[in-house]
Design an enzyme around this catalytic site. Structure first.
Site, PDB file in Angstrom:
ATOM      1  NE  ARG A  13      -2.440  -1.757   3.327  1.00 37.32           N
ATOM      2  CZ  ARG A  13      -2.893  -1.788   4.571  1.00 37.32           C
ATOM      3  NH1 ARG A  13      -3.889  -0.998   4.941  1.00 37.32           N
ATOM      4  NH2 ARG A  13      -2.339  -2.596   5.458  1.00 37.32           N
ATOM      5  CE1 TYR A 361      30.208  31.207  -4.833  1.00 38.89           C
ATOM      6  CE2 TYR A 361      31.982  32.023  -6.236  1.00 38.89           C
ATOM      7  CZ  TYR A 361      31.411  31.008  -5.484  1.00 38.89           C
ATOM      8  OH  TYR A 361      32.035  29.797  -5.374  1.00 38.89           O
ATOM      9  CE1 TYR A 382      36.285  24.612 -12.298  1.00 41.72           C
ATOM     10  CE2 TYR A 382      34.320  25.469 -13.366  1.00 41.72           C
ATOM     11  CZ  TYR A 382      35.217  24.434 -13.164  1.00 41.72           C
ATOM     12  OH  TYR A 382      35.041  23.238 -13.818  1.00 41.72           O
TER      13      TYR A 382
END
Length: 452
Positions: A13, A361, A382
């Protein structure tokens, strides 16, 4: 003591590919709640009987103190316990628990064990509507005689309000004989563990009962509806514990704790907050509505505004954060740091009294004390393949809309003019600007809309 946890059911169920006992309450599998409670009783042997989704169940719940017994065919609770019999210490009691009944407390189980110290004991509860449960049948003197399942009960037996929860404790030395004597000539065609009660009575063994503090302790999960109901019950229990301990909750019905929440004095938590993993809130911390904190430590007096999301971070005392701030793993904030709306910080250390109040950021950075990070500033950490570090020393002022292309260092007391793109180190105490000289174009006309 032996503890056997029955966790072999399929849970049709639930309408899910996930085994029923692995569905979560408070971020933890149902069966894990039962295992953790069982460990609170310090058993000599802890056996989990598994079946449906066995590989997933064993992988999710694996621990050095757990022994496993497979029930390849689900032929009833008596058959399930029989699969664990060979691993049980015969001189001890055996307590049977269920992997889909997650909220039973250690205190209740201790009362049950005490009741069964000279025989067999059953955890029972009185329900206004006992439909679907096995009934406790007593004689005229009130002694338990047997348990009858709903499908096998007479009309008079169905009127009994005291029901069997399935949780019981018994002498292991008698268990092998009792399980061997079970028959499946019943409506379900199964070997009921509850039938050993009548066998114990026939042998003259005392059969006792104990009851939980509340019926919620013995409620099981067979559907997503019941899962949601027990989630809310569990969360309300946790909220009540916080209130008793002095935490101010704006609404105890609107908080979710999916791990461990430790707190000091005079902590206030607004509505809709979620706490995951291990969260520590020191004295006088205030958390606004709809914040998510996962594995976070917050220093005393810090105020967190609405809609913040923090993960694997350490926040110093007397900080002011949010709304809509995000702290990602590896963030460490010193005392009195301000992190404002739509500021994201990742794997960075920020010193005391520094501020990044708007739209910034900061990633892979080391920022000193009393630094002001202007709106729109980003550390360009990055290069598409590797991450690099930005170092900003004490008392630096970063003008708005600046980009710091790592690896780069800003010296103590330096100022970056608004709009600066920094690709080389900025010297201490000096103004560094990298933008073209402002010019005015005379005679320039703004474009106009063309008429159709």
């Amino acid at each position: 003591m032996n503890i056997v946890i029955l966790a072999a059911g399929q849970g049709k169920r639930m309408y899910s590919n996930l085994p029923k006992v692995l569905h979560p309450i408070a971020g933890k599998p149902l069966a894990q709640h039962v295992i953790d409670t069982a460990r609170g009783l310090a058993p000599e042997k802890l056996v989990v009987v598994y079946g449906h989704g066995g590989d997933a169940v064993r992988a999710s719940l694996a621990a050095p103190d757990i022994a496993w017994a497979e029930q390849a065919q689900q032929l009833g609770t008596g058959h399930a316990v029989a699969q664990a019999l060979a691993q049980l210490g015969p001189a001890a009691q055996t307590l049977v628990l269920y992997g889909d009944v997650p909220l039973t407390t250690t205190a209740t189980l201790k009362r049950l064990l005490q009741a069964g110290k000279d025989g067999l004991a059953i955890l029972t509860v009185d329900l206004a509507d006992p439909t679907g449960y096995g009934r406790i049948v007593r004689d005229a003197t009130g002694q338990v005689r047997r348990i009858v399942e709903q499908k096998d009960a007479t009309e008079s037996e169905k009127a009994i309000g005291e029901i069997n929860t399935g949780i019981m404790v018994m002498p292991t030395a008698r268990l092998a004989d009792w399980l061997g004597a079970l028959k499946s000539d019943n409506a379900q065609g199964e070997y009921y563990l509850t039938d050993i009660v009548a066998l114990a009575v026939a042998e003259g063994l005392p059969v006792h009962t104990a009851q939980p503090e509340g019926a919620w302790e013995v409620l099981g999960v067979n559907s997503k509806v019941q899962l949601a109901e027990l989630e809310r019950q569990h969360q309300r229990n946790l909220a009540d514990q916080l209130l008793v301990a002095g935490v101010r909750l704006a609404d105890p019905a609107r908080i979710d704790i999916r791990g461990e929440l430790k707190h000091g004095r005079d902590v206030a938590i607004d509505v809709g907050c979620v706490f995951e993993g291990r969260v520590e809130l020191a004295d006088a911390v205030e958390i606004g509505p709809y914040c998510v904190l996962k594995n976070v430590k917050v220093g005393a007096g810090t105020r967190i505004a609405a809609f913040c999301h923090f993960e694997d971070a350490v926040i110093g005392p007397d900080g002011v954060l949010g709304p809509y701030a995000r702290l990602r793993p590896g963030t460490e904030l010193g005392p009195e740091v301000h992190v404002g709306n739509f500021v994201e910080i990742k794997k960075s250390v920020i010193g005391a009294q520094s501020k990044a109040n708007h739209l910034a950021y900061i990633g892979d950075a080391e920022i000193g004390q009393r630094v002001n990070v202007g709106a729109g500033t980003i550390t360009c950490n990055y290069d598409g393949a590797n991450k690099f570090k930005t170092v900003i020393e004490d008392d630096v002022f970063i003008g708005s809309d600046s980009q710091l292309v790592a690896p780069v260092r800003v010296g103590r007391g330096a100022t970056l003019g608004a709009g600066t793109t920094l690709t080389r180190d900025a010297p201490a105490g000096a103004l560094t600007v990298s933008r073209p000289r402002q010019t005015t174009v005379n005679g320039w006309q703004r474009p106009q809309k063309l008429k159709k």
